[in-house]
Design a protein around this motif. Structure first.
Motif, mmCIF file in Angstrom:
data_model
loop_
_atom_site.group_PDB
_atom_site.id
_atom_site.type_symbol
_atom_site.label_atom_id
_atom_site.label_comp_id
_atom_site.label_asym_id
_atom_site.label_seq_id
_atom_site.Cartn_x
_atom_site.Cartn_y
_atom_site.Cartn_z
ATOM 1 N N GLN A 3 30.484 30.983 8.577
ATOM 2 C CA GLN A 3 30.673 31.569 7.162
ATOM 3 C C GLN A 3 31.591 32.709 7.393
ATOM 4 N N GLY A 4 32.175 33.216 8.400
ATOM 5 C CA GLY A 4 33.019 34.525 8.641
ATOM 6 C C GLY A 4 32.038 35.748 9.259
ATOM 7 N N GLY A 5 30.645 35.483 9.580
ATOM 8 C CA GLY A 5 29.928 36.255 9.647
ATOM 9 C C GLY A 5 30.342 37.152 11.102
ATOM 10 N N VAL A 6 30.126 38.217 11.257
ATOM 11 C CA VAL A 6 30.105 39.121 12.464
ATOM 12 C C VAL A 6 28.912 39.534 13.275
ATOM 13 N N VAL A 7 27.802 39.722 12.420
ATOM 14 C CA VAL A 7 26.672 40.028 13.006
ATOM 15 C C VAL A 7 25.557 39.027 12.406
ATOM 16 N N SER A 8 24.539 38.782 13.370
ATOM 17 C CA SER A 8 23.545 37.863 12.663
ATOM 18 C C SER A 8 22.476 38.696 11.959
ATOM 19 N N PRO A 9 21.196 38.013 11.762
ATOM 20 C CA PRO A 9 20.145 38.976 10.995
ATOM 21 C C PRO A 9 19.476 40.089 11.638
ATOM 22 N N ASP A 10 19.593 39.984 13.175
ATOM 23 C CA ASP A 10 19.142 40.883 13.993
ATOM 24 C C ASP A 10 20.174 42.121 14.144
ATOM 25 N N LEU A 11 21.382 41.871 13.574
ATOM 26 C CA LEU A 11 22.732 42.945 13.583
ATOM 27 C C LEU A 11 23.166 42.715 14.992
ATOM 28 N N LEU A 12 23.237 41.843 15.923
ATOM 29 C CA LEU A 12 23.867 41.820 17.075
ATOM 30 C C LEU A 12 25.122 40.911 16.716
ATOM 31 N N SER A 51 38.641 46.457 21.361
ATOM 32 C CA SER A 51 37.839 45.976 22.306
ATOM 33 C C SER A 51 37.641 44.521 22.612
ATOM 34 N N GLY A 52 38.571 43.788 21.975
ATOM 35 C CA GLY A 52 38.859 42.383 22.140
ATOM 36 C C GLY A 52 38.052 41.546 21.608
ATOM 37 N N VAL A 53 37.315 41.989 20.372
ATOM 38 C CA VAL A 53 36.348 41.069 19.723
ATOM 39 C C VAL A 53 37.020 41.203 18.167
ATOM 40 N N GLY A 54 37.473 40.036 17.677
ATOM 41 C CA GLY A 54 38.187 39.984 16.218
ATOM 42 C C GLY A 54 39.053 38.834 16.288
ATOM 43 N N PRO A 55 39.823 38.784 15.177
ATOM 44 C CA PRO A 55 40.696 37.760 15.010
ATOM 45 C C PRO A 55 41.515 37.403 16.125
ATOM 46 N N ALA A 56 41.508 36.365 17.130
ATOM 47 C CA ALA A 56 42.557 36.161 18.135
ATOM 48 C C ALA A 56 43.862 36.447 17.966
ATOM 49 N N ALA A 57 44.529 35.806 16.825
ATOM 50 C CA ALA A 57 45.822 36.001 16.633
ATOM 51 C C ALA A 57 46.304 37.552 16.531
ATOM 52 N N LEU A 58 45.569 38.292 15.863
ATOM 53 C CA LEU A 58 45.642 39.635 15.938
ATOM 54 C C LEU A 58 45.651 40.217 16.993
ATOM 55 N N ALA A 79 48.726 39.707 19.317
ATOM 56 C CA ALA A 79 49.818 40.137 18.764
ATOM 57 C C ALA A 79 49.890 41.639 19.350
ATOM 58 N N ALA A 80 48.720 42.207 19.617
ATOM 59 C CA ALA A 80 48.765 43.546 20.128
ATOM 60 C C ALA A 80 48.507 43.543 21.559
ATOM 61 N N ASN A 81 48.626 42.343 22.166
ATOM 62 C CA ASN A 81 48.498 42.287 23.721
ATOM 63 C C ASN A 81 46.995 42.909 24.221
ATOM 64 N N ILE A 82 46.028 42.697 23.248
ATOM 65 C CA ILE A 82 44.793 42.935 23.599
ATOM 66 C C ILE A 82 44.002 41.503 24.433
ATOM 67 N N PRO A 83 43.638 41.595 25.408
ATOM 68 C CA PRO A 83 42.670 40.381 25.990
ATOM 69 C C PRO A 83 41.527 40.041 25.162
ATOM 70 N N VAL A 84 41.494 38.966 24.751
ATOM 71 C CA VAL A 84 40.580 38.110 23.593
ATOM 72 C C VAL A 84 39.143 38.033 24.427
ATOM 73 N N VAL A 85 38.083 38.668 24.117
ATOM 74 C CA VAL A 85 36.647 38.676 24.587
ATOM 75 C C VAL A 85 35.935 37.754 23.664
ATOM 76 N N VAL A 86 36.330 37.780 22.266
ATOM 77 C CA VAL A 86 35.467 36.827 21.700
ATOM 78 C C VAL A 86 36.391 36.712 20.461
ATOM 79 N N ASP A 87 36.859 35.348 20.054
ATOM 80 C CA ASP A 87 37.741 35.293 18.761
ATOM 81 C C ASP A 87 36.588 34.985 17.622
ATOM 82 N N LEU A 88 36.759 36.426 16.933
ATOM 83 C CA LEU A 88 35.515 36.302 15.790
ATOM 84 C C LEU A 88 36.515 36.898 14.710
ATOM 85 N N PRO A 89 36.784 35.902 13.761
ATOM 86 C CA PRO A 89 37.667 35.890 12.765
ATOM 87 C C PRO A 89 37.247 36.920 11.608
ATOM 88 N N GLY A 90 36.091 37.015 11.336
ATOM 89 C CA GLY A 90 35.274 38.070 10.474
ATOM 90 C C GLY A 90 35.481 39.348 10.546
#
Length: 606
Positions: free
Chosen positions: A555-564, A305-312, A315-326
């Protein structure tokens, strides 16, 4: 004896017929909320992606409000096999490649396991110490109680085997998941329990409150019917009459859709087995989309869905919504060594008696058919040791010193960036601190009368990855466990082999005359045992987690304490992938607590 066997067979037939009639009603209940894709509405208040353990908990709680509509999408199907509810049913591994990765693609998901133990309080307090306010032991205990209740063992078993428990650790009888003990245990378990104490392990009264040392734990089985108590029976079946819930099985969620303001607005779905891109359907979510697709597919869907490590993504030709390396990093599981012994003067009956003693087998079958008691009421065992590192080896201080002096970049995946490294540095320090305590188990060693046992590494330092295939984003993701890539993990497992030998040499265990079969008594040095561990261990005990971690974003997190999910709106995660540090326990009980808390957080937002 022949007459007895005929009577037993007849009793089994009667029992089976009653089970089949009852299960027909169950199947009807399970299908009551199931719809086809063409019957799906164009929009719902909530879309829950994944009908496994966490997804069923969250769908149950969200539909408590009859004014809120929920669509639950599951890639697997409803299981109609009556046996579903019966019991019994790597780099650092010397370059083992192409091992099977298990993911429960079935309604109910991983809750179909029966070993339901919690981690030690120290495990969850470490979550909070990573920067996750509200996720410590005292915060989660009410959710453990909200999910489960305990039926104590029958007095004869409790007295003979000294089974202990504490009802204050559990909720009232109307909680969804029932835990119980079997009505039979093998006598050799007494030797093993006593031998563990002689080896230096401290017994605990109740593992649900103090999950370290030696303790009894219940199984996820109903006491009366001896049926699997799991997310389907506890959370889904009771709400099958709710009109505000729709279940769509055999369906893949392709992507999450986002608005220009990065709000999750809906999902694209496709029937399982349909060629990619054909008959794609869009369903909108008014309030929130909740990902509960597990350690494997929650990060996979985010990445697609475009949420993840930008380089990856690029490489898959997926538009980056959020660069989220974790996303897809921090993979953890319990690697396990599998030593083998044999008992030359074993007590009888023992677990092998079910296969090599016709008289005992017939007796067990008759008890099971008549009233579902006896040896076949045993699920996956009910006692074990969670051995702290200071008990495991006198060299624990040296091991902790090695952990703290390591260059953290040396043993982690090369894709770890600055934030992920910062997060792992904090994780490493917490693991090192836990390794100095007697209130945290480093190795899990369950037993139940058999000479076979496993040695599970409870707090690994090694980290793996789950990444989409850049050549085909809809193919199954590429998983690299990186098991035992950190040499300390292999050393701790080697020390656990030495402890297993110590246990087997205690006076209580010598009564059974144990002989080591593997890795072999000739292997004595750390180096020899480390090599044996690397060649004879497994990467996974089906406890994969932590790939969309609950941690600060820096610190490489993906979700906050409210799980968003960081960087977007209207999207949360509520499953095993949110765990930041794997607990010293099977993951099932922890997932119930996470999902119950997730449901409360979601309801509070809306």
């Amino acid at each position: 004896m022949a007459r007895g066997r005929v009577a037993g067979a007849f009793a089994q037939l009667l029992a089976l017929s009653s089970v089949c009639f009852a299960y027909a009603d169950i199947v009807s209940e399970l299908s009551a909320r199931e719809i086809s894709a063409s019957e799906a509405k164009s929009s719902y208040d909530f879309i829950v992606v994944g009908g496994g353990q966490a997804g069923l908990v969250i769908a149950n709680r969200l539909t408590e409000d009859p004014h809120k509509s929920v669509l639950l999408v599951e890639y697997g199907y409803i299981s109609t096999d009556p046996a579903q509810e019966d019991p019994s049913s790597a780099k650092g591994l010397n370059n083992q490649l192409n091992a099977t990765v298990y993911a429960a693609a079935v309604l109910g998901g991983g809750s179909t396991g029966m070993m339901l133990d919690r981690g030690a309080p120290d495990d969850y307090d470490n979550w909070e110490k990573l920067g996750n306010k509200g996720w410590g032991w005292s915060d989660l205990l009410p959710y453990f109680k909200k999910a489960t209740h305990l039926v104590p063992p029958v007095p004869s078993i409790a007295n003979e085997f000294n089974v202990t428990w504490d009802l204050s650790a559990y909720g009232p009888k109307n909680t969804p998941i029932e835990l119980s003990f079997p009505t039979f245990m093998y006598p050799g378990t007494k030797n093993q329990y006593k031998g563990m104490i002689e080896a230096g392990v401290t017994p605990q009264k109740e593992g649900a409150l103090h999950a370290y040392g030696l303790f009894w734990y219940p199984g996820a089985l109903t006491a009366k019917e001896v049926k699997r108590s799991y997310a389907v029976s506890g959370y889904y079946r009771p709400i099958s009459s709710r009109k505000n819930l729709h279940l769509l099985t055999g369906t893949r969620v392709n992507e999450i859709l986002f608005s220009k303001s990065k709000r999750a607005t809906g999902v694209t779905i496709q029937a399982r087995g349909t060629p990619d891109g054909e008959n794609v359907q869009v369903i909108k979510a008014h309030k929130e989309i909740v990902l509960t697709a597990g350690f494997l597919h929650t990060p996979h869907i985010l990445q697609r869905s475009g949420v993840g490590p930008a380089a990856l993504l690029r490489a898959a030709n997926i538009p980056v919504v959020v660069d989220l390396p974790g996303v897809g990093h921090n993979l953890q599981d319990h690697a396990a060594g599998l030593p083998a012994f044999q008992f030359n003067t074993d007590v009888t009956p023992n677990p092998d008696s079910l296969t090599n003693n016709a008289t005992f087998q017939a007796w067990a079958d008759e008890l099971w058919a008549a009233n579902r008691t006896g040896p076949r009421s045993i699920g996956v065992g009910n006692v074990g040791a969670w051995i702290p590192l200071p008990v495991l080896t006198p060299e624990y201080k040296s091991i902790v010193s090695t952990i703290r002096s390591q260059d953290i970049t040396e043993y982690l995946p090369s894709s770890y960036d600055r934030d992920l490294l910062a997060g792992h540095k904090k994780q490493r320090e917490l693991i090192a601190a836990s390794y100095t305590k007697t209130t945290s188990g480093a190795i899990e060693l369950p037993f139940g009368g058999s000479p076979a046992f496993s040695l599970s590494l409870e707090h690994p330092l090694s980290r793996g990855t789950v990444m989409l295939d850049p050549t085909n984003k809809y193919a199954e993701p590429i998983v690299d466990y990186h098991s035992l890539s950190n040499p300390v993990d292999a050393l701790v497992l080697a020390k656990s082999v030495q402890f297993g030998r110590k246990w087997m040499s205690t006076p209580a265990m010598r009564e059974l005359s144990p002989t080591e079969v593997a890795p072999g008594a000739a292997l004595q040095s750390d180096e020899e045992l480390i090599n044996a561990v690397r060649g004879g261990s497994i990467a996974s005990t089906a406890h994969g987690c932590c790939t969309a971690a609950l941690s600060p974003r820096n610190q490489g997190g993906v979700v906050s304490p409210d799980l968003l999910v960081y960087g977007v709106k209207g999207l949360s995660v509520g499953d095993v992938s949110t765990i930041p540090l794997i607990t010293g326990a099977h993951t099932c009980a922890t997932v119930y607590a996470i999902a119950e808390k997730a449901a409360d957080l979601i309801k509070a937002r809306h």
